[in-house]
Structures are given as C-alpha cells and as structure tokens.
Design an enzyme around this catalytic site. Structure first.
Site, PDB file in Angstrom:
ATOM      1  N   LYS A 254       3.862   8.259   9.277  1.00 56.27           N
ATOM      2  CA  LYS A 254       3.560   7.623  10.560  1.00 56.27           C
ATOM      3  C   LYS A 254       4.546   8.031  11.670  1.00 56.27           C
ATOM      4  O   LYS A 254       4.416   9.132  12.173  1.00 56.27           O
ATOM      5  CB  LYS A 254       3.419   6.118  10.358  1.00 56.27           C
TER       6      LYS A 254
ATOM      7  N   TYR B   4       0.850  -1.188   0.000  1.00 60.80           N
ATOM      8  CA  TYR B   4       0.000   0.000   0.000  1.00 60.80           C
ATOM      9  C   TYR B   4       0.882   1.233   0.000  1.00 60.80           C
ATOM     10  O   TYR B   4       1.859   1.299   0.756  1.00 60.80           O
ATOM     11  CB  TYR B   4      -0.896   0.004   1.244  1.00 60.80           C
TER      12      TYR B   4
ATOM     13  N   ASP C 220       9.142   2.505   0.143  1.00 57.29           N
ATOM     14  CA  ASP C 220       8.103   3.117   0.953  1.00 57.29           C
ATOM     15  C   ASP C 220       8.313   2.651   2.388  1.00 57.29           C
ATOM     16  O   ASP C 220       7.937   1.537   2.747  1.00 57.29           O
ATOM     17  CB  ASP C 220       6.722   2.720   0.430  1.00 57.29           C
TER      18      ASP C 220
HETATM   19  C1  LIG Z   1      -0.001   4.280   5.833  1.00 52.91           C
HETATM   20  C2  LIG Z   1       0.819   4.073   4.628  1.00 52.91           C
HETATM   21  C3  LIG Z   1       0.825   4.978   3.568  1.00 52.91           C
HETATM   22  C4  LIG Z   1      -0.113   6.139   3.492  1.00 52.91           C
HETATM   23  O1  LIG Z   1       0.089   7.054   4.507  1.00 52.91           O
HETATM   24  P1  LIG Z   1      -1.113   8.062   4.902  1.00 52.91           P
HETATM   25  O2  LIG Z   1      -0.480   8.994   5.872  1.00 52.91           O
HETATM   26  O3  LIG Z   1      -2.197   7.209   5.471  1.00 52.91           O
HETATM   27  O4  LIG Z   1      -1.546   8.740   3.654  1.00 52.91           O
HETATM   28  C5  LIG Z   1       1.733   4.783   2.535  1.00 52.91           C
HETATM   29  N1  LIG Z   1       2.568   3.745   2.546  1.00 52.91           N
HETATM   30  C6  LIG Z   1       2.571   2.839   3.546  1.00 52.91           C
HETATM   31  C7  LIG Z   1       3.548   1.721   3.506  1.00 52.91           C
HETATM   32  C8  LIG Z   1       1.690   2.958   4.601  1.00 52.91           C
HETATM   33  O5  LIG Z   1       1.665   2.037   5.565  1.00 52.91           O
END
Ligand SMILES: *Cc1c(COP(=O)(O)O)cnc(C)c1O
Length: 427
Positions: A263, A147, A235
């Site tokens: 995060k 994601y 990511d």
């Molecule tokens: C949570 C998440 C996102 C998106 O971050 P948001 O602050 O919710 O937009 C992108 N990449 C990864 C791996 C994530 O866990």
C-alpha cells in the site's frame, strides 16, 4: 446520467459484469455488502475522486491506504512521469531498488534487509515461506479477522473464539494448503508450540474494521515466539509508513523478525516489500535455499513513486495525519451518538474504524456482531449520496490522507449529521 459518451456508472457496471466476474477486479469494490452498484472513477486529485458522471466524492478509501499523500500528488506524478520516460521495466537491478530498500531499512527497526515484490499478497506469502525455510517448521499461527492477502495458506477461516487449525476460507483452497495454518482469536496470546515457524499478525488489525492491539498483546506474542523459537511476523501492509515512519513496530516498541509492507510503500503503484533480520532474510535465493522471484519486482515506476512518497513522509506529516484522525474520530462518534446509535470510532494514529457497537471491539467475533447490523451499509449509502465516500464494506478502515483539510473534516461531520438522521434507528 451519461456523460455524452454513454458512460454512466450503471452502463459501465453492466458492461463490466459481462466481461469481468462481478464487474470488479477485487471483490470489495462491488458494493455487494452495502447495496447498489459502484461508481466508476474517472480521475482523482488530493482528497477527492470524480466518477464518470462528474460527481465528486470526498474520498476516505484512498485506495485502501495506498494513497497517503492524497491522489495525484504532483511530486509522485512527476516522479512516475520521469521514470516512465526512462523505460518501464528492465529485468535487471536498478539504483532505485537500492535506494528504496535503504529507505525502508533506515526507518523500520526490524528491517536489516528488504526484498521488493508487487503486492501485499506476494509479500506476506513470501515472508511465511522465508519463516518456514529459516526454521525448518511448517506451522503458521494467524488471527481471525486479520487479512494477509489471498495466498492459499493464508486464506484460512477461524473457529468461534478459539484457536483452531484453519479450514479453507475460500472455495478452491485445498484443505492441505491450510493444514498447517492455525487461526487464533485476535488480542489473546495463543499457545505457540515448538512446531510453529511463525506467528503472523496485523499489529493493528485494520481488515475487520479497526481493532488496535490490547496492551500486552504484541509483547506477549514476542515472548511466546522467543520461547518457542518461532519467528514473529508483522503484516504492516496498512500500518507501515502510516502509523509513523517506523510503522506499528516503531509505535508499540515490539520488534518482529520479519515485516510485510505494501500500500503506502508503492505510492499507488503495484509495489510491496518484506524484510527483516539479516540472518533470516539471507535464506532467500540466490543467497540461500528459499525461492522467491518476480518479473516486475522492484519495478522502476513503482520504486520511483515509493521513493517520492517516503521523501514527503516526515514527522510533521505523520503528526498532521494523526491530528486529522483525532479531529474526525471523537466528533464523528458524537454525531452518530446524538442520533441515538451506539457507536465506536476507534482511532490508531491516522487510522479510524467505525463499529455500531456499545463497547470497544477487540476481536473478530465482536466485529462480526457489529457488522451484521446493516447500519454501516445504511450510513454508507446516505453519506455517498452526500458526496462522502467511505469504503463500500463495514470491515474496512477509514483512511484520511494528507490532502484532507480541516475544512474537509468539518464538511464530513456536517454530512454525517445529515446522513445519520436519514438512517432508521435499530429495533
Ligand atoms: C491489503 C493487505 C494485504 C494484501 O495486499 P495486496 O496488495 O492487496 O495483495 C495484506 N495484508 C494486509 C494487512 C492488507 O491490508
């Protein structure tokens, strides 16, 4: 049970559903995949949250990883309070942006330069734009089950176990937006052609449950990108400042060209970042031709919170956090196995996953097979009744925080033993 002000979870959920689609500001919070309706949080402290009815939960959601010190850590609260008194947003550069960018660049091997944004979605979307701008190519390779937020180009669905040009994974995403997005199976190095701008990957996948990289996978991606002149983008929104101060790239020793953070880095406030090689990041406006901007980017409260968190994340903290996960993981697997279930509890540093499966899960197809069993939902509900909150969906990781004590882990195992006994065995 109402609290005297007519604020039961049920009542609030009913009101929420009238004015907020599905009653929530982000879909997983809705309990759709586990049944029932969500608890509404009134406050949180350390390892615990309290709902509006006064019920306390030992919290393994921790804002999906945004809270690593535990909730309402005094140092973070004080930093935010102090910052708020000095103004909440200026639309002009601040010292704390420089300090935070320096702190990230110091810790993360692949980051010479950093830009601050407000969400992981924005950071991933912007990193891809930078990769496209830098290479002059359009194609993006990503992996099924990873994601990267909800920008159009990255909301692509994968095919079954093969690399496919993406189909929209959501209504409202035009086919054209994912026409250059290729979705490949995780843990297999895909073909990377000379038309590929970047390969985007969660170095430890943590949005299909927890799926660590197989040996050679990340190294293979690095090689394939180098051979094709494509950029490798990690990511690290979940893994960054959680697996260690250098994130997954520090742990696995593979250096990406660009990295995406979120995060942890915002200390529970809306802050995310992307960074990477100096020559690549230099394409960003105003230095270069790739446009990217944000009214609240580098927000003074969020940078204060982020700096306060990073300040406390020393090696001892990461060791302690990984220790908690190592304590919980195998023991939790043992408890569930004793009850007669085939289970996998993968652990990667401080992160845990939970699959009802008889062999380790290495890709999205296997993750889906495990998550389709409904067992996660049953265990989730039984644990929640006993005051232990996992995420309300089988594809989320388990996030112990630094506030989770040895006693909390023991308590979790006791409750898990009782909870799993109430779950009917399969077949
Ligand atoms: C949570 C998440 C996102 C998106 O971050 P948001 O602050 O919710 O937009 C992108 N990449 C990864 C791996 C994530 O866990």
């Amino acid at each position: 049970m109402a609290d005297g002000h007519g604020r039961s979870n049920e009542q609030l959920y009913k009101r929420a559903c009238e004015v907020i689609p599905g009653g929530v500001s982000s879909p997983v919070r809705s309990f759709r995949s586990v049944g029932g309706s969500p608890y509404f949080v009134a406050r949180a402290e350390g390892a615990h949250v309290w709902d509006v009815e006064g019920q306390r939960y030992l919290d393994y959601v921790q804002s999906y990883g945004a809270s690593i010190l535990g909730h309402a850590h005094p140092a973070v609260v004080e930093a935010i309070r102090k910052a708020a008194g000095e103004g909440t947003s200026y639309g002009a550069p601040t010292e704390r942006e420089v300090l935070l960018a320096e702190a990230i660049a110091e810790r993360v091997p692949g980051c010479d330069m950093v830009r601050l944004v407000s969400s992981g979605t924005e950071a991933a979307m912007s990193a891809v734009r930078v990769a496209r701008g830098f290479t002059g190519r359009d194609r993006v390779v990503m992996f099924a089950g990873c994601y990267h937020g909800h920008s159009d180009a990255l909301l692509a669905a994968g095919g079954s176990g093969v690399a496919t040009l993406g189909l929209p994974a959501s209504a409202g995403v035009p086919a054209g937006a994912v026409a250059d997005t290729v979705v490949a199976p995780y843990n297999r190095v895909p073909e990377v052609g000379r038309d590929v701008a970047c390969v985007l990957v969660e170095p430890v996948a943590a949005n299909m449950g927890l799926v660590p990289p197989q040996p050679g996978f990340l190294e293979g991606l690095r090689k394939a990108c180098d051979a094709a002149g494509a950029l490798l983008v990690f990511d690290e929104v979940i893994t960054g400042f959680r697996l260690g101060s250098g994130g997954a790239q520090g742990v696995y020793g593979v250096r990406p060209d660009l990295s995406v953070f979120g995060k942890v880095i915002g200390g529970g406030l809306p802050l995310a970042a992307f960074g990477g090689r100096r020559d690549v990041m230099d394409v960003l406006a105003p230095a270069g031709p790739v446009y990217q901007a944000g009214t609240l980017s580098g927000n003074p409260l969020a940078t204060a919170a982020g700096l306060a968190v990073l300040d406390l994340l020393d090696e001892a903290a990461f060791t302690m956090l990984a220790g908690r996960a190592a304590e919980l993981g195998p023991a939790l697997a043992g408890v569930i196995e004793e009850a007669g279930f085939a289970v996998q509890v993968p652990v990667a540093g401080p992160l845990l996953g939970l699959f009802f499966a008889d062999a380790p899960v290495t890709d999205y197809e296997q993750a889906k097979a495990s998550c389709g069993s409904g067992l996660y939902a049953a265990l989730f509900r039984a644990l929640l009744e006993r005051g232990v909150a996992l995420a309300p969906g089988p594809y989320e990781a388990i996030f112990p925080s630094l506030a989770h004590t040895h006693a909390d882990i023991e308590h979790t195992l006791d409750q898990a033993r009782a909870a799993i006994a109430s779950v009917p065995p399969p077949g």
